[in-house]
Design a protein around this motif. Sequence first.
Motif, PDB file in Angstrom:
ATOM      1  N   VAL A 219      45.879 -29.359  36.749  1.00 48.82           N
ATOM      2  CA  VAL A 219      44.890 -30.032  35.902  1.00 48.82           C
ATOM      3  C   VAL A 219      45.482 -31.148  35.058  1.00 48.82           C
ATOM      4  O   VAL A 219      44.747 -31.879  34.387  1.00 48.82           O
ATOM      5  N   GLY A 220      46.814 -31.264  35.023  1.00 45.84           N
ATOM      6  CA  GLY A 220      47.446 -32.348  34.294  1.00 45.84           C
ATOM      7  C   GLY A 220      47.784 -32.056  32.856  1.00 45.84           C
ATOM      8  O   GLY A 220      48.329 -32.908  32.155  1.00 45.84           O
ATOM      9  N   SER A 221      47.479 -30.875  32.383  1.00 40.94           N
ATOM     10  CA  SER A 221      47.749 -30.493  31.001  1.00 40.94           C
ATOM     11  C   SER A 221      47.694 -28.979  30.906  1.00 40.94           C
ATOM     12  O   SER A 221      47.231 -28.311  31.841  1.00 40.94           O
ATOM     13  N   ASP A 222      48.151 -28.427  29.758  1.00 39.53           N
ATOM     14  CA  ASP A 222      47.998 -26.973  29.595  1.00 39.53           C
ATOM     15  C   ASP A 222      46.705 -26.631  28.880  1.00 39.53           C
ATOM     16  O   ASP A 222      46.445 -25.471  28.583  1.00 39.53           O
ATOM     17  N   LEU A 223      45.856 -27.653  28.606  1.00 37.44           N
ATOM     18  CA  LEU A 223      44.566 -27.424  27.959  1.00 37.44           C
ATOM     19  C   LEU A 223      43.524 -28.323  28.606  1.00 37.44           C
ATOM     20  O   LEU A 223      43.740 -29.531  28.754  1.00 37.44           O
ATOM     21  N   VAL A 224      42.419 -27.725  28.975  1.00 35.94           N
ATOM     22  CA  VAL A 224      41.312 -28.493  29.531  1.00 35.94           C
ATOM     23  C   VAL A 224      40.011 -27.916  28.990  1.00 35.94           C
ATOM     24  O   VAL A 224      39.858 -26.696  28.853  1.00 35.94           O
ATOM     25  N   VAL A 225      39.061 -28.790  28.622  1.00 36.49           N
ATOM     26  CA  VAL A 225      37.756 -28.380  28.096  1.00 36.49           C
ATOM     27  C   VAL A 225      36.705 -28.734  29.137  1.00 36.49           C
ATOM     28  O   VAL A 225      36.553 -29.905  29.507  1.00 36.49           O
TER      29      VAL A 225
ATOM     30  N   SER B 188      30.688 -25.074  26.306  1.00 34.64           N
ATOM     31  CA  SER B 188      31.929 -25.521  26.930  1.00 34.64           C
ATOM     32  C   SER B 188      32.974 -24.433  26.754  1.00 34.64           C
ATOM     33  O   SER B 188      32.832 -23.558  25.901  1.00 34.64           O
ATOM     34  N   ILE B 189      34.012 -24.525  27.557  1.00 40.17           N
ATOM     35  CA  ILE B 189      35.105 -23.552  27.480  1.00 40.17           C
ATOM     36  C   ILE B 189      36.426 -24.305  27.483  1.00 40.17           C
ATOM     37  O   ILE B 189      36.642 -25.198  28.310  1.00 40.17           O
ATOM     38  N   ALA B 190      37.293 -23.947  26.555  1.00 43.63           N
ATOM     39  CA  ALA B 190      38.662 -24.445  26.606  1.00 43.63           C
ATOM     40  C   ALA B 190      39.492 -23.442  27.378  1.00 43.63           C
ATOM     41  O   ALA B 190      39.514 -22.252  27.045  1.00 43.63           O
ATOM     42  N   VAL B 191      40.151 -23.910  28.421  1.00 40.34           N
ATOM     43  CA  VAL B 191      41.100 -23.091  29.159  1.00 40.34           C
ATOM     44  C   VAL B 191      42.489 -23.581  28.757  1.00 40.34           C
ATOM     45  O   VAL B 191      42.828 -24.740  28.991  1.00 40.34           O
TER      46      VAL B 191
ATOM     47  N   GLY C 183      50.008 -17.303  27.077  1.00 42.84           N
ATOM     48  CA  GLY C 183      49.518 -17.277  28.440  1.00 42.84           C
ATOM     49  C   GLY C 183      48.158 -17.920  28.583  1.00 42.84           C
ATOM     50  O   GLY C 183      47.788 -18.823  27.834  1.00 42.84           O
ATOM     51  N   LEU C 184      47.387 -17.442  29.562  1.00 40.12           N
ATOM     52  CA  LEU C 184      46.094 -18.025  29.894  1.00 40.12           C
ATOM     53  C   LEU C 184      45.029 -17.499  28.933  1.00 40.12           C
ATOM     54  O   LEU C 184      44.784 -16.299  28.850  1.00 40.12           O
ATOM     55  N   CYS C 185      44.383 -18.434  28.199  1.00 39.80           N
ATOM     56  CA  CYS C 185      43.413 -18.072  27.164  1.00 39.80           C
ATOM     57  C   CYS C 185      42.135 -18.893  27.350  1.00 39.80           C
ATOM     58  O   CYS C 185      42.172 -20.014  27.856  1.00 39.80           O
ATOM     59  N   TYR C 186      41.006 -18.316  26.900  1.00 38.03           N
ATOM     60  CA  TYR C 186      39.717 -18.993  26.995  1.00 38.03           C
ATOM     61  C   TYR C 186      39.041 -18.980  25.626  1.00 38.03           C
ATOM     62  O   TYR C 186      39.061 -17.960  24.936  1.00 38.03           O
TER      63      TYR C 186
ATOM     64  N   LEU D 236      46.047 -19.644  17.881  1.00 33.44           N
ATOM     65  CA  LEU D 236      46.306 -20.706  18.841  1.00 33.44           C
ATOM     66  C   LEU D 236      45.150 -21.689  18.931  1.00 33.44           C
ATOM     67  O   LEU D 236      45.368 -22.914  19.007  1.00 33.44           O
ATOM     68  N   ALA D 237      43.918 -21.182  18.929  1.00 33.77           N
ATOM     69  CA  ALA D 237      42.757 -22.060  19.089  1.00 33.77           C
ATOM     70  C   ALA D 237      42.694 -23.100  17.968  1.00 33.77           C
ATOM     71  O   ALA D 237      42.475 -24.294  18.221  1.00 33.77           O
ATOM     72  N   ILE D 238      42.884 -22.667  16.734  1.00 30.20           N
ATOM     73  CA  ILE D 238      42.820 -23.589  15.593  1.00 30.20           C
ATOM     74  C   ILE D 238      44.025 -24.515  15.589  1.00 30.20           C
ATOM     75  O   ILE D 238      43.905 -25.717  15.300  1.00 30.20           O
ATOM     76  N   ARG D 239      45.187 -23.984  15.906  1.00 28.65           N
ATOM     77  CA  ARG D 239      46.379 -24.836  15.958  1.00 28.65           C
ATOM     78  C   ARG D 239      46.208 -25.950  16.988  1.00 28.65           C
ATOM     79  O   ARG D 239      46.598 -27.100  16.742  1.00 28.65           O
TER      80      ARG D 239
END
Length: 403
Positions: A224-230, A285-288, A295-298, A336-339
């Motif tokens: 996906v090009g990043s460790d975070l995608v919305v 929406s979901i942040a992955v 690790g993997l969080c939603y 993690l989400a707020i950071r």
Amino acid sequence: MTTQDVDRSACDDTAVDDLIARAGDLKVELVAFAQSPRFARVLDALLFDAAGRHGRLDEATAVLTVDHFALQHRRSDGRTVVERFVSQRRPALSDVEKEMMLGWRDVVEGCFEFRRFDGDAIELHNLIDDLVYRVYSTMGRGVFATLRKGMFVVGRIVPVHPATDAWLVSGHFAAFPESARRKVAETAARQIVAHPELLRRNPVTLQAGWETQAEHRAAFIAQVGSDLVVLPPDEAQETLREHYRRLRDIAAARLDGKAAKSPETAGPTPGDMGRLADDLLDADSIAVIYDEVEGLCYYRDFGHLDALFADPALVRDRTRLAQLREYLDDESVSPLAIRRLVQRHPDGADPVFRALLRKPGFLWSRDGEKLLRRRKKPYFDREPVPSVSIIGERLGELLRTTR
């Protein structure tokens, strides 16, 4: 007996026998203390919950509930019942007795395969953490009389004393015949997925988990090009399914190329891979996020908050502020989400939190971590473990032969 005596004779049967005899007496006292009127309201509520909606509480469940309450349940002051017992017991305990009882907080919950008798002890292989334990009972060897090679037991054990390598049955021990190996193996696998912290005792497994998680994270970033995608929920679900397909292809390629075998992981079945929970599917929406540590969080409705931090003028939207407050107050939502919101939009952090907290002088650089530590204390109290759980060789063998 002094602490030095225990240290020098950590593997000496006489010292262990003396400790076990004393442990039996003290455990009776501890259980009586835990069931005393001072704790009745809390313990009764735990027993009621354990009984479930049918209102029936069998003896084994009751014993396990009381045992967990006595050794692991933290009261409002942060202390466990056993810690209070050790500090309040009169006459006072010796140093060795204190160390022994406080060591009981180190509970190992396991699905064990019985190996053999070893004097008054039994040798058990924990299918969860893939370690072998030498286990005694304060009630003597007779408790284990029905065990035979190939049988399994499910239950809890605690160290006899931190200075020994001997362990004690704690609470109820349920024995199962060899024919129940499928049920026991599947239970162990579910426990590993639900509670990866159970693997922390085995440094080899723990290291393999971190290494495998790093590989999976790298694969996600390459995808996906990043460790975070919305993303909208349907796109997030398809992204995850593609992620797991790629991991399967990588594993298959390694086998075809006769590369070193990768550690076997516990996780969703092929049909469940990439399937989001129902409460996420109706989100806006979901942040992955594939974090290096967690690790993997939603995170649901992350896009609304992302827009808020990008444009702090949106603080006038009380709905967005209410959602941020929910992120902050909900102990199930990682810091993690707020950071990550702050990292993506550092200029928005101060105005957004000033509006949320109604504190004009709030500075994220000075006050942010303090705020998270107050509101997210459980996350700071626990030791990080990889989200990828590694299955030991024996458990993997049982799962493959019973499917």
